[in-house]
Design a protein around this motif. Structure first.
Motif: not given
Length: 160
Positions: A37-39, A45, A117, A123-125, A142
Motif C-alpha cells: 500500500t502507499c499513502d 509505501c 488499522e 493507505p491505498v492498495d 494506486l
C-alpha cells in the motif's frame, strides 16, 4: 554537534542496532512481501512481510502524485515478486525483463508494527508495480480516485 554529542549519537545507534539484532531472529534469506500500500498523506509505501507473527512490515518513502498519462513513462517493466530483508534493510523486486536476472532494489525500514488499522492513516492498495532501469525508478499505480495516482521511488536496477 560537538565530539561528545557525536559519540553519544554513535553509541545510541550501535545500542539500537544491537538491541534490534537481539530481538529480531536472524534470517539468511529475504522474505516475501504482500499487501503493498502507499499513502499520499505520509508519502510512504508499506509492504506486509511473510515473517514471524505476521506483524512485520517494510516501509520506504515515495513520491505520490497524480499523473496525467501513465503511458507517457518511458518503458517500465512488470514486477513478478517482491521480497524484503531485515538483515540488509532492502526490498528487492524481480523484474519481468530479459533473461529474468534483473532486479530492482531499494532501502526500506523494516519494523514490527501493531496491526490496528485505525492507528495508520488511510493507505491505498497498489494494483500494478513496475520498475524502469533507464530511469532508476519503481512506480506503483494506486487504487485511488480516478485511477491516475501513482507512487514513485528510486531503486537500484541490476542484473545478477
Amino acid at each position: 554537534m560537538n565530539i561528545t554529542t557525536k559519540r553519544i549519537a554513535a553509541a545510541t545507534s550501535l545500542a539500537a542496532a544491537s538491541l534490534l539484532a537481539a530481538v529480531v531472529p536472524a534470517s539468511a534469506d529475504p522474505v516475501d512481501a504482500s499487501g503493498l500500500t502507499c499513502d499520499g498523506q505520509t508519502y510512504e509505501c508499506v509492504a506486509n512481510l511473510d515473517f514471524g507473527d505476521g506483524n512485520w512490515t517494510a516501509s520506504w518513502g515515495a513520491g505520490v502524485m497524480h499523473v496525467d498519462d501513465l503511458a507517457q513513462q518511458r518503458s517500465p517493466v512488470g514486477v513478478t515478486k517482491v521480497t524484503c530483508d531485515g538483515d540488509t534493510w532492502t526490498c528487492t523486486a524481480n523484474l519481468d525483463f530479459g533473461d529474468g536476472g534483473w532486479t530492482a532494489e531499494w532501502g526500506a525500514w523494516i519494523a514490527h508494527e501493531d496491526k490496528d488499522e485505525d492507528a495508520r492513516e488511510a493507505p491505498v492498495d497498489v494494483y500494478e508495480l513496475t520498475c524502469d532501469g533507464d530511469e532508476g525508478k519503481c512506480v506503483a499505480k494506486l487504487d485511488f480516485g480516478d485511477g491516475r495516482w501513482a507512487a514513485e521511488w528510486s531503486a537500484r536496477i541490476k542484473h545478477s
